[in-house]
Design an enzyme around this catalytic site. Structure first.
Site, PDB file in Angstrom:
ATOM      1  N   THR A 284       0.825  -1.211   0.000  1.00 45.10           N
ATOM      2  CA  THR A 284       0.000   0.000   0.000  1.00 45.10           C
ATOM      3  C   THR A 284       0.859   1.261   0.000  1.00 45.10           C
ATOM      4  OG1 THR A 284      -1.425   1.282   1.485  1.00 45.10           O
ATOM      5  CG2 THR A 284      -0.103  -0.388   2.509  1.00 45.10           C
ATOM      6  N   ASP A 285       0.257   2.359  -0.463  1.00 45.15           N
ATOM      7  CA  ASP A 285       0.961   3.651  -0.391  1.00 45.15           C
ATOM      8  C   ASP A 285       0.999   4.191   1.041  1.00 45.15           C
ATOM      9  OD1 ASP A 285      -1.725   4.314  -0.126  1.00 45.15           O
ATOM     10  OD2 ASP A 285      -1.732   5.869  -1.677  1.00 45.15           O
ATOM     11  N   GLU A 286       0.220   3.563   1.937  1.00 44.72           N
ATOM     12  CA  GLU A 286       0.149   4.098   3.304  1.00 44.72           C
ATOM     13  C   GLU A 286       1.469   3.939   4.062  1.00 44.72           C
ATOM     14  OE1 GLU A 286      -3.560   3.299   5.342  1.00 44.72           O
ATOM     15  OE2 GLU A 286      -4.605   3.027   3.444  1.00 44.72           O
TER      16      GLU A 286
ATOM     17  N   TYR B 156      -1.901  -0.579  10.948  1.00 47.28           N
ATOM     18  CA  TYR B 156      -2.010  -1.256   9.637  1.00 47.28           C
ATOM     19  C   TYR B 156      -0.801  -0.920   8.766  1.00 47.28           C
ATOM     20  CZ  TYR B 156      -3.291  -1.712   4.694  1.00 47.28           C
ATOM     21  OH  TYR B 156      -3.273  -1.994   3.343  1.00 47.28           O
TER      22      TYR B 156
ATOM     23  N   LYS C  35       2.251  -3.299   7.306  1.00 43.75           N
ATOM     24  CA  LYS C  35       2.544  -3.465   5.881  1.00 43.75           C
ATOM     25  C   LYS C  35       3.984  -3.022   5.579  1.00 43.75           C
ATOM     26  CE  LYS C  35       0.211  -4.664   2.926  1.00 43.75           C
ATOM     27  NZ  LYS C  35      -0.155  -6.023   2.375  1.00 43.75           N
TER      28      LYS C  35
HETATM   29  P1  NAD Z   1      -9.469  -7.597   2.094  1.00 42.96           P
HETATM   30  O1  NAD Z   1      -9.497  -7.334   3.569  1.00 42.96           O
HETATM   31  O2  NAD Z   1     -10.695  -7.358   1.290  1.00 42.96           O
HETATM   32  O3  NAD Z   1      -9.054  -9.120   1.841  1.00 42.96           O
HETATM   33  C1  NAD Z   1      -8.040  -9.763   2.577  1.00 42.96           C
HETATM   34  C2  NAD Z   1      -8.158 -11.268   2.340  1.00 42.96           C
HETATM   35  O4  NAD Z   1      -7.094 -11.903   3.062  1.00 42.96           O
HETATM   36  C3  NAD Z   1      -9.471 -11.861   2.854  1.00 42.96           C
HETATM   37  O5  NAD Z   1      -9.994 -12.764   1.902  1.00 42.96           O
HETATM   38  C4  NAD Z   1      -9.061 -12.597   4.122  1.00 42.96           C
HETATM   39  O6  NAD Z   1      -9.873 -13.740   4.408  1.00 42.96           O
HETATM   40  C5  NAD Z   1      -7.625 -13.011   3.783  1.00 42.96           C
HETATM   41  N1  NAD Z   1      -6.815 -13.203   4.992  1.00 42.96           N
HETATM   42  C6  NAD Z   1      -6.723 -12.381   6.066  1.00 42.96           C
HETATM   43  N2  NAD Z   1      -5.908 -12.927   6.992  1.00 42.96           N
HETATM   44  C7  NAD Z   1      -5.461 -14.112   6.474  1.00 42.96           C
HETATM   45  C8  NAD Z   1      -4.584 -15.115   6.946  1.00 42.96           C
HETATM   46  N3  NAD Z   1      -3.997 -15.027   8.144  1.00 42.96           N
HETATM   47  N4  NAD Z   1      -4.339 -16.184   6.147  1.00 42.96           N
HETATM   48  C9  NAD Z   1      -4.941 -16.283   4.919  1.00 42.96           C
HETATM   49  N5  NAD Z   1      -5.789 -15.385   4.441  1.00 42.96           N
HETATM   50  C10 NAD Z   1      -6.047 -14.291   5.204  1.00 42.96           C
HETATM   51  O7  NAD Z   1      -8.237  -6.773   1.542  1.00 42.96           O
HETATM   52  P2  NAD Z   1      -8.039  -6.063   0.135  1.00 42.96           P
HETATM   53  O8  NAD Z   1      -8.601  -4.696   0.221  1.00 42.96           O
HETATM   54  O9  NAD Z   1      -8.468  -6.984  -0.933  1.00 42.96           O
HETATM   55  O10 NAD Z   1      -6.446  -5.908   0.120  1.00 42.96           O
HETATM   56  C11 NAD Z   1      -5.627  -6.958  -0.401  1.00 42.96           C
HETATM   57  C12 NAD Z   1      -4.171  -6.551  -0.287  1.00 42.96           C
HETATM   58  O11 NAD Z   1      -3.947  -5.355  -1.008  1.00 42.96           O
HETATM   59  C13 NAD Z   1      -3.708  -6.285   1.144  1.00 42.96           C
HETATM   60  O12 NAD Z   1      -2.410  -6.797   1.276  1.00 42.96           O
HETATM   61  C14 NAD Z   1      -3.715  -4.771   1.248  1.00 42.96           C
HETATM   62  O13 NAD Z   1      -2.752  -4.333   2.179  1.00 42.96           O
HETATM   63  C15 NAD Z   1      -3.341  -4.381  -0.158  1.00 42.96           C
HETATM   64  N6  NAD Z   1      -3.857  -3.065  -0.597  1.00 42.96           N
HETATM   65  C16 NAD Z   1      -5.187  -2.747  -0.469  1.00 42.96           C
HETATM   66  C17 NAD Z   1      -5.647  -1.528  -0.938  1.00 42.96           C
HETATM   67  C18 NAD Z   1      -7.111  -1.166  -0.850  1.00 42.96           C
HETATM   68  O14 NAD Z   1      -7.476  -0.023  -1.175  1.00 42.96           O
HETATM   69  N7  NAD Z   1      -8.005  -2.066  -0.476  1.00 42.96           N
HETATM   70  C19 NAD Z   1      -4.759  -0.619  -1.525  1.00 42.96           C
HETATM   71  C20 NAD Z   1      -3.403  -0.975  -1.642  1.00 42.96           C
HETATM   72  C21 NAD Z   1      -2.966  -2.199  -1.187  1.00 42.96           C
HETATM   73  P1  TYD Z   2     -10.849   3.699   4.134  1.00 43.49           P
HETATM   74  O1  TYD Z   2     -11.782   3.266   3.052  1.00 43.49           O
HETATM   75  O2  TYD Z   2     -10.978   3.054   5.481  1.00 43.49           O
HETATM   76  O3  TYD Z   2      -9.375   3.544   3.553  1.00 43.49           O
HETATM   77  P2  TYD Z   2      -7.949   4.045   4.177  1.00 43.49           P
HETATM   78  O4  TYD Z   2      -8.147   4.437   5.589  1.00 43.49           O
HETATM   79  O5  TYD Z   2      -7.088   2.819   4.058  1.00 43.49           O
HETATM   80  O6  TYD Z   2      -7.509   5.171   3.300  1.00 43.49           O
HETATM   81  O7  TYD Z   2     -11.007   5.268   4.332  1.00 43.49           O
HETATM   82  C1  TYD Z   2     -10.828   6.169   3.266  1.00 43.49           C
HETATM   83  C2  TYD Z   2     -10.951   7.578   3.828  1.00 43.49           C
HETATM   84  O8  TYD Z   2     -12.310   7.780   4.245  1.00 43.49           O
HETATM   85  C3  TYD Z   2     -10.099   7.812   5.069  1.00 43.49           C
HETATM   86  O9  TYD Z   2      -9.610   9.148   5.039  1.00 43.49           O
HETATM   87  C4  TYD Z   2     -11.069   7.643   6.223  1.00 43.49           C
HETATM   88  C5  TYD Z   2     -12.383   8.112   5.642  1.00 43.49           C
HETATM   89  N1  TYD Z   2     -13.608   7.455   6.155  1.00 43.49           N
HETATM   90  C6  TYD Z   2     -14.685   8.238   6.577  1.00 43.49           C
HETATM   91  O10 TYD Z   2     -14.639   9.496   6.569  1.00 43.49           O
HETATM   92  N2  TYD Z   2     -15.801   7.603   7.012  1.00 43.49           N
HETATM   93  C7  TYD Z   2     -15.912   6.246   7.072  1.00 43.49           C
HETATM   94  O11 TYD Z   2     -16.957   5.706   7.498  1.00 43.49           O
HETATM   95  C8  TYD Z   2     -14.789   5.447   6.619  1.00 43.49           C
HETATM   96  C9  TYD Z   2     -14.854   3.943   6.660  1.00 43.49           C
HETATM   97  C10 TYD Z   2     -13.666   6.104   6.163  1.00 43.49           C
END
Ligand code: NAD
Ligand code: TYD
Length: 358
Positions: free
Chosen positions: A136-138, A162, A166
């Site tokens: 992630t960019d975070e 989180y 990461k």
């Molecule tokens: P998500 O929470 O929707 O899915 C995570 C999946 O991992 C789930 O299916 C869960 O069951 C599985 N999981 C969790 N713990 C586990 C374990 N111990 N063993 C096996 N499986 C396990 O997450 P996402 O949003 O799809 O993100 C996927 C990846 O991409 C993550 O690594 C996240 O850090 C990264 N990422 C997400 C975003 C975003 O905006 N969602 C952006 C950049 C990077």
């Molecule tokens: P989120 O979807 O949780 O992603 P991340 O925290 O990983 O960026 O949140 C996106 C942005 O929206 C973040 O600045 C927090 C804000 N947010 C709200 O204002 N209200 C909400 O109910 C949630 C879930 C997030």
């Protein structure tokens, strides 16, 4: 035939990635999806492909060395695409430990098992193997000055449990590349949105609440900025990094689409108004009166913005889906999958595994 081991494939990005890959490559590839099915893992996301003979689901925890080793010894894995993680910042603030366990220890187990399976006697690695760590960019922290961006060279400065977990997992991958010349890439992507996203994240939460006439919680002043990317554009970037990415490199992936949270909420409300038909009773519920400013998230990062210059220059990847189109596709998907949302919000989706797989 290449075999991909996808971790976390029942989650949001993982399931979109599996759909993308099977659509693109069909029978040319085999996918093994390893997922522990936490609250965020939902096999209904993969209902339409579970019958395919080049797709296999294995329920396992990535921190379980024996289970992961077994997969590597029973299959000749070519590519690992490592998504599995605890992914929600708010949950990490309440319960950091599980983030360390899954994101750090789980990544260490994945790296170790892949290394054991792929390493030759002279310490080099079998041809064609690659471990793609999805991050992630975070990890880069928070931007304050307008016009500044995260580059691959930006120092890590994570703030939430989180992002700290990461960042630690990224460092572990880097250490394997530096120490063993382990064949890997890291991608650091901005916020994704699209089908199958669990409604604890901003966009699906706002869509779902608005359609039920519930309050729309906006943290703090609503002016925090995120750089939103349509999930299929992310899936494409990952495929390109696996195929063409130079080993040991990191690639930033971003949407060139910075928006304040309040703007996102307003766009969703406007788009819902446009898309709902006049005789739909939900149309009257979807108004700005639902917007409710609530207490800010602790340690809330102000702004994220990715410079995807390197992946564009080296691999030719660019975000393709404009936000106005991506948000319509997402809302349309939620309209067509009301049952999915009902099952997720009621918790019924967790029964699916038992019914399907016993
Ligand atoms: P998500 O929470 O929707 O899915 C995570 C999946 O991992 C789930 O299916 C869960 O069951 C599985 N999981 C969790 N713990 C586990 C374990 N111990 N063993 C096996 N499986 C396990 O997450 P996402 O949003 O799809 O993100 C996927 C990846 O991409 C993550 O690594 C996240 O850090 C990264 N990422 C997400 C975003 C975003 O905006 N969602 C952006 C950049 C990077
Ligand atoms: P989120 O979807 O949780 O992603 P991340 O925290 O990983 O960026 O949140 C996106 C942005 O929206 C973040 O600045 C927090 C804000 N947010 C709200 O204002 N209200 C909400 O109910 C949630 C879930 C997030």
């Amino acid at each position: 035939m290449k075999t991909y081991l996808v971790t976390g494939g029942a989650g949001f990005i993982g399931s979109n990635f599996i759909h993308y890959m099977l659509e693109k490559y069909g029978k040319e590839i085999r996918i093994i999806n390893v997922d522990a099915l936490t609250y965020a893992g939902n096999l209904e996301n993969l209902k339409d492909i579970e019958h395919l003979d080049n797709y296999t689901f294995v329920k396992a925890d990535i921190t379980d060395k024996e289970a992961i080793n077994k997969i590597f010894t029973e299959n000749d894995i070519d590519k690992v695409v490592h998504f599995a993680a605890e992914s929600h910042v708010d949950r990490s603030i309440r319960n950091p430990e599980v983030f360390v366990k899954t994101n750090v220890l789980g990544t260490a187990v994945m790296l170790n098992c892949a290394k054991a399976a792929w390493e030759l006697e002279d310490g080099s690695f079998k041809e064609g193997k690659k471990f793609l760590h999805v991050s992630t960019d975070e990890v880069y922290g928070s931007l304050s000055e307008p016009g500044t961006y995260f580059y691959e060279t930006t120092p890590y400065d994570p703030h939430s449990p989180y992002s700290a977990s990461k960042a630690s997992s990224d460092m572990l991958v880097k250490s394997y590349m530096d120490t063993y010349k382990f064949p890997a890439n890291i991608t650091n992507c901005s916020n994704n949105y699209g089908p199958y996203q669990f409604p604890e994240k901003l966009i699906p939460l706002i869509i779902n609440n608005a359609l039920s006439g519930k309050k729309l919680p906006v943290y703090g002043d609503g002016k925090n900025v995120r750089d939103w990317l349509y999930v299929m554009d992310h899936a494409k970037a990952i495929d390109m990094v696996i195929e063409k990415g130079k080993l040991f490199e990191t690639y930033n992936v971003g949407g060139h689409n910075e928006k304040e949270n309040i703007e996102i909420v307003e766009i969703i409300l406007e788009t819902l108004q446009e898309m709902l038909s006049d005789d739909d009773p939900r149309k009257a519920l979807v108004t700005k009166d639902l917007i409710t400013f609530v207490e800010d998230r602790k340690g809330h990062d102000r702004r994220y913005a990715i410079a995807p210059d390197k992946i564009k220059a080296d691999l030719g990847w660019e975000p393709e889906t404009m936000f106005k189109d991506g948000i319509r596709l997402t809302i349309q998907w939620f309209f067509e999958n009301e049952e999915w949302m009902k099952n997720v919000t009621s918790g019924d989706y967790q029964k699916y595994y038992n019914e399907m797989y016993q």
